[in-house]
Design a protein around this motif. Sequence first.
Motif, mmCIF file in Angstrom:
data_model
loop_
_atom_site.group_PDB
_atom_site.id
_atom_site.type_symbol
_atom_site.label_atom_id
_atom_site.label_comp_id
_atom_site.label_asym_id
_atom_site.label_seq_id
_atom_site.Cartn_x
_atom_site.Cartn_y
_atom_site.Cartn_z
ATOM 1 N N ARG A 1 -29.746 27.234 -5.842
ATOM 2 C CA ARG A 1 -28.500 27.931 -5.499
ATOM 3 C C ARG A 1 -28.733 29.241 -4.753
ATOM 4 N N ASP A 2 -29.847 29.909 -5.051
ATOM 5 C CA ASP A 2 -30.061 31.207 -4.394
ATOM 6 C C ASP A 2 -30.924 31.064 -3.135
ATOM 7 N N GLY A 3 -31.255 29.833 -2.760
ATOM 8 C CA GLY A 3 -32.021 29.607 -1.534
ATOM 9 C C GLY A 3 -33.448 30.132 -1.594
ATOM 10 N N SER A 4 -34.012 30.242 -2.814
ATOM 11 C CA SER A 4 -35.354 30.823 -2.962
ATOM 12 C C SER A 4 -36.450 29.785 -2.696
ATOM 13 N N GLY A 5 -36.061 28.511 -2.553
ATOM 14 C CA GLY A 5 -37.081 27.470 -2.381
ATOM 15 C C GLY A 5 -37.662 27.011 -3.718
ATOM 16 N N LEU A 6 -37.043 27.476 -4.816
ATOM 17 C CA LEU A 6 -37.473 27.058 -6.159
ATOM 18 C C LEU A 6 -36.246 26.657 -6.954
ATOM 19 N N ILE A 7 -36.433 25.672 -7.846
ATOM 20 C CA ILE A 7 -35.328 25.387 -8.771
ATOM 21 C C ILE A 7 -35.788 25.594 -10.205
ATOM 22 N N ASP A 8 -34.851 26.062 -11.006
ATOM 23 C CA ASP A 8 -35.091 26.285 -12.424
ATOM 24 C C ASP A 8 -34.863 24.949 -13.115
ATOM 25 N N PHE A 9 -35.913 24.383 -13.740
ATOM 26 C CA PHE A 9 -35.689 23.025 -14.196
ATOM 27 C C PHE A 9 -34.915 22.896 -15.496
ATOM 28 N N ASP A 10 -34.766 23.987 -16.242
ATOM 29 C CA ASP A 10 -33.864 23.919 -17.403
ATOM 30 C C ASP A 10 -32.426 23.746 -16.910
ATOM 31 N N GLU A 11 -32.101 24.537 -15.880
ATOM 32 C CA GLU A 11 -30.773 24.471 -15.276
ATOM 33 C C GLU A 11 -30.547 23.076 -14.676
ATOM 34 N N PHE A 12 -31.601 22.572 -14.059
ATOM 35 C CA PHE A 12 -31.555 21.248 -13.432
ATOM 36 C C PHE A 12 -31.231 20.173 -14.471
ATOM 37 N N LEU A 13 -31.905 20.228 -15.626
ATOM 38 C CA LEU A 13 -31.678 19.205 -16.660
ATOM 39 C C LEU A 13 -30.293 19.331 -17.282
ATOM 40 N N ILE A 14 -29.829 20.578 -17.432
ATOM 41 C CA ILE A 14 -28.499 20.779 -18.006
ATOM 42 C C ILE A 14 -27.441 20.196 -17.074
ATOM 43 N N THR A 15 -27.628 20.400 -15.752
ATOM 44 C CA THR A 15 -26.681 19.848 -14.778
ATOM 45 C C THR A 15 -26.737 18.331 -14.778
ATOM 46 N N LEU A 16 -27.920 17.800 -15.035
ATOM 47 C CA LEU A 16 -28.110 16.355 -14.993
ATOM 48 C C LEU A 16 -27.524 15.645 -16.209
#
Length: 208
Positions: A89-104
Motif C-alpha cells: 500500500r505504501d509503494g515501498s516494494g515490500l509487503i507485510d505478510f501478517d497484513e497479507f494473511l489477514i486480508t486473505l
Amino acid sequence: MAGTSRHDREMAMSAKRQLSACSDPVERLRLQCLARGSAGIKGLGRTFKIMDDDNSRTLDMKEFLKGLNDYGVLIEKDEALKLFQQFDRDGSGLIDFDEFLITLRPPMSNARKEVIMQAFRKLDKTGDGLITIEDLKGVYNAKYHPKYQNGEWTEEQVFRKFLDSFDSPYDKDGKVTKEEFLNYYCGVSASIDSDVYFILMMKNAWKL
C-alpha cells in the motif's frame, strides 16, 4: 475435530467451482487456498514464514513470487504483480505478510472470532499464547479416539495428530499459535454459512 473433514471437502469443491468465474486477484488467491481445505491459508502463511530469512515479517516481490510458486499456486506473473501492488500500500516494494494473511482470510463475523478465541484460551492452559501437547492433556480427551481405543496409537500420538491438523503440513513444530488457530478456523468458517451453526459446532467441539 467435529465434522470438519466433510466441511473441508464441500468447501474445497465450492472454492474450485467459484475459481472459474472469479477475476479479482485477491479473491482468486483466497479460493486457491480454500480449495486445499481449512489449512490452505495457514499453509501459505507458513511457506512465506520459511522464506523470511531475516525475520523482518516482510516480503519483497521476488520472495512473494517464489512463495506462491513453492506453494503451488497457479497464477500468471502479471496477476501476481497486481496482487503484490494491492498489498504494497505504501509503494515501498515490500509487503507485510501478517497484513497479507489477514486480508486473505475469508471475512468472519465478530461472534465467530470470539468463539474461536474462547476455544484458544481454553486450550492454552499455560497462557503463553501457544497450544502444545502439555496444554492438551487436561482439555482434549484422547481416549475417545478410535485409534487410541484399538491400541494403534498412544495418547501422545493422538495429541500430536490433533496438533498437526492446525500446524502447517510443511513445518510441523507441535506448537499452534493464535494466528494459526485463527487461520485454520477461518478456513472451517468459510465452509459454514450460518453463524449459529458455526458457534454451536465450536461450543460442542470444545465444551465451551
